[in-house]
Design a protein around this motif. Structure first.
Motif, PDB file in Angstrom:
ATOM      1  N   ALA A 165      49.913  45.495  35.214  1.00 29.73           N
ATOM      2  CA  ALA A 165      49.309  44.292  35.803  1.00 29.73           C
ATOM      3  C   ALA A 165      48.353  44.679  36.925  1.00 29.73           C
ATOM      4  N   THR A 166      48.728  45.688  37.712  1.00 28.33           N
ATOM      5  CA  THR A 166      47.876  46.138  38.812  1.00 28.33           C
ATOM      6  C   THR A 166      46.578  46.728  38.268  1.00 28.33           C
ATOM      7  N   VAL A 167      46.675  47.552  37.219  1.00 31.30           N
ATOM      8  CA  VAL A 167      45.490  48.159  36.598  1.00 31.30           C
ATOM      9  C   VAL A 167      44.575  47.057  36.053  1.00 31.30           C
ATOM     10  N   TYR A 168      45.173  46.059  35.403  1.00 34.26           N
ATOM     11  CA  TYR A 168      44.406  44.925  34.865  1.00 34.26           C
ATOM     12  C   TYR A 168      43.623  44.236  35.982  1.00 34.26           C
ATOM     13  N   ALA A 169      44.327  43.927  37.070  1.00 37.40           N
ATOM     14  CA  ALA A 169      43.704  43.193  38.172  1.00 37.40           C
ATOM     15  C   ALA A 169      42.607  44.026  38.842  1.00 37.40           C
ATOM     16  N   LEU A 170      42.888  45.302  39.094  1.00 36.50           N
ATOM     17  CA  LEU A 170      41.890  46.173  39.727  1.00 36.50           C
ATOM     18  C   LEU A 170      40.653  46.307  38.832  1.00 36.50           C
ATOM     19  N   GLY A 171      40.873  46.479  37.522  1.00 35.97           N
ATOM     20  CA  GLY A 171      39.746  46.611  36.590  1.00 35.97           C
ATOM     21  C   GLY A 171      38.877  45.373  36.562  1.00 35.97           C
ATOM     22  N   ASN A 172      39.508  44.207  36.563  1.00 32.23           N
ATOM     23  CA  ASN A 172      38.736  42.959  36.541  1.00 32.23           C
ATOM     24  C   ASN A 172      38.062  42.692  37.882  1.00 32.23           C
ATOM     25  N   ALA A 232      38.246  33.549  40.849  1.00 28.16           N
ATOM     26  CA  ALA A 232      38.834  34.579  39.979  1.00 28.16           C
ATOM     27  C   ALA A 232      39.309  35.764  40.818  1.00 28.16           C
ATOM     28  N   ARG A 233      38.484  36.171  41.779  1.00 31.02           N
ATOM     29  CA  ARG A 233      38.843  37.312  42.632  1.00 31.02           C
ATOM     30  C   ARG A 233      40.116  37.012  43.424  1.00 31.02           C
ATOM     31  N   ARG A 234      40.233  35.779  43.926  1.00 25.96           N
ATOM     32  CA  ARG A 234      41.425  35.373  44.687  1.00 25.96           C
ATOM     33  C   ARG A 234      42.682  35.494  43.815  1.00 25.96           C
ATOM     34  N   VAL A 235      42.599  35.029  42.574  1.00 28.55           N
ATOM     35  CA  VAL A 235      43.737  35.110  41.652  1.00 28.55           C
ATOM     36  C   VAL A 235      44.067  36.578  41.359  1.00 28.55           C
ATOM     37  N   LEU A 236      43.023  37.390  41.132  1.00 27.31           N
ATOM     38  CA  LEU A 236      43.239  38.807  40.811  1.00 27.31           C
ATOM     39  C   LEU A 236      43.815  39.576  41.995  1.00 27.31           C
ATOM     40  N   GLU A 237      43.448  39.180  43.213  1.00 29.77           N
ATOM     41  CA  GLU A 237      44.038  39.827  44.398  1.00 29.77           C
ATOM     42  C   GLU A 237      45.538  39.531  44.464  1.00 29.77           C
ATOM     43  N   ALA A 238      45.918  38.298  44.089  1.00 29.05           N
ATOM     44  CA  ALA A 238      47.344  37.937  44.051  1.00 29.05           C
ATOM     45  C   ALA A 238      48.065  38.756  42.978  1.00 29.05           C
ATOM     46  N   VAL A 239      47.431  38.931  41.812  1.00 33.51           N
ATOM     47  CA  VAL A 239      48.026  39.738  40.738  1.00 33.51           C
ATOM     48  C   VAL A 239      48.200  41.185  41.211  1.00 33.51           C
ATOM     49  N   THR A 240      47.198  41.708  41.917  1.00 33.29           N
ATOM     50  CA  THR A 240      47.279  43.085  42.432  1.00 33.29           C
ATOM     51  C   THR A 240      48.478  43.229  43.362  1.00 33.29           C
ATOM     52  N   ARG A 241      48.603  42.283  44.307  1.00 36.78           N
ATOM     53  CA  ARG A 241      49.714  42.348  45.284  1.00 36.78           C
ATOM     54  C   ARG A 241      51.061  42.279  44.578  1.00 36.78           C
ATOM     55  N   THR A 242      51.200  41.341  43.631  1.00 32.32           N
ATOM     56  CA  THR A 242      52.466  41.181  42.911  1.00 32.32           C
ATOM     57  C   THR A 242      52.762  42.417  42.067  1.00 32.32           C
ATOM     58  N   GLY A 243      51.755  42.904  41.350  1.00 35.09           N
ATOM     59  CA  GLY A 243      51.939  44.086  40.505  1.00 35.09           C
ATOM     60  C   GLY A 243      52.392  45.284  41.323  1.00 35.09           C
ATOM     61  N   GLN A 244      51.784  45.450  42.505  1.00 38.60           N
ATOM     62  CA  GLN A 244      52.164  46.574  43.374  1.00 38.60           C
ATOM     63  C   GLN A 244      53.579  46.375  43.918  1.00 38.60           C
ATOM     64  N   ALA A 245      53.875  45.169  44.409  1.00 37.82           N
ATOM     65  CA  ALA A 245      55.182  44.900  45.023  1.00 37.82           C
ATOM     66  C   ALA A 245      56.314  44.987  43.998  1.00 37.82           C
ATOM     67  N   ALA A 246      56.041  44.509  42.763  1.00 41.97           N
ATOM     68  CA  ALA A 246      57.089  44.460  41.739  1.00 41.97           C
ATOM     69  C   ALA A 246      57.129  45.742  40.904  1.00 41.97           C
ATOM     70  N   GLY A 247      56.215  46.673  41.182  1.00 41.39           N
ATOM     71  CA  GLY A 247      56.194  47.924  40.413  1.00 41.39           C
ATOM     72  C   GLY A 247      55.817  47.709  38.963  1.00 41.39           C
ATOM     73  N   ILE A 248      54.766  46.895  38.726  1.00 36.98           N
ATOM     74  CA  ILE A 248      54.270  46.647  37.367  1.00 36.98           C
ATOM     75  C   ILE A 248      52.844  47.200  37.297  1.00 36.98           C
ATOM     76  N   PRO A 249      52.710  48.521  37.073  1.00 30.66           N
ATOM     77  CA  PRO A 249      51.386  49.131  37.160  1.00 30.66           C
ATOM     78  C   PRO A 249      50.382  48.575  36.155  1.00 30.66           C
TER      79      PRO A 249
END
Length: 195
Positions: free
Chosen positions: A62-69, A43-60
């Motif tokens: 998604a980034t907040v979701y991933a960081l919170g989880n 789960a952490r591996r998937v959430l780290e990917a979501v964090t990277r994508t959210g940050q790179a694509a400027g989708i805060p």
């Protein structure tokens, strides 16, 4: 186990376009299913990917979701410094982006509140957790609701409000009992009851 959401999200990721932004939705379904199914590292591996994508694509959101989880998983693993850092990063990003009431911010509020409660700031803790609970209810997300109720029960217990704490635990027990696959929900409930 949690073959349903894990299998569906896995199939979507395997057959969908090779586009990290497109992959966000199935990844955000997959991560909590993996975590609830006893696979926090995956789960952490998937959430780290979501964090990277959210940050790179400027989708805060998604980034907040991933960081919170990610913060919630760290808290589960008794890594309070990591949980604090991730939850704080999520809270700061949601405030900068005006996302305090976005449903994807729910878990960040819950973890941040849980940590405040452990630092003896019970009123602030209850406010944050209740905010996360309201967002979970808006989404109809049972994992968020359960996490929030368990965290709030801990706070109520510290505030010497045993009736309120018991009511929250009963709500979680009833909700889990109605689910076809509550994952590790009953284990979490028992840990909270014993704490």
């Amino acid at each position: 186990g949690s073959g349903g959401p894990v299998a569906h999200a896995g199939r979507a990721l395997a057959t969908g376009p090779n586009d990290p932004v497109w992959a966000l939705a199935p990844q955000m379904v997959l991560a909590p299913a993996l975590w609830g199914g006893g696979e926090p590292a995956e789960a952490r591996r998937v959430l780290e990917a979501v964090t990277r994508t959210g940050q790179a694509a400027g989708i805060p959101a998604a980034t907040v979701y991933a960081l919170g989880n990610r913060a919630a998983i760290a808290l589960d693993e008794q890594d309070e410094p990591a949980a604090e850092a991730l939850a704080t990063e999520a809270i700061e990003l949601m405030q900068r982006s005006g996302l305090e009431d976005h449903p994807w911010a729910g878990m960040a509020h819950i973890v941040y509140g849980t940590l405040r409660g452990r630092r003896r700031e019970q009123a602030l803790a209850a406010d944050e957790i209740e905010r996360g609970l309201a967002l979970g209810e808006r989404l109809g997300a049972w994992q968020l609701i359960a996490c929030a109720c368990l965290a709030l029960a801990e706070v109520r217990h510290r505030q010497n409000e045993p009736v309120a704490a018991r009511r929250l635990l009963t709500r979680v027990r009833d909700m889990l009992g109605s689910l076809p696959d509550p994952g590790d929900g009953f284990d979490r409930l028992e840990r909270t009851e014993k704490a």
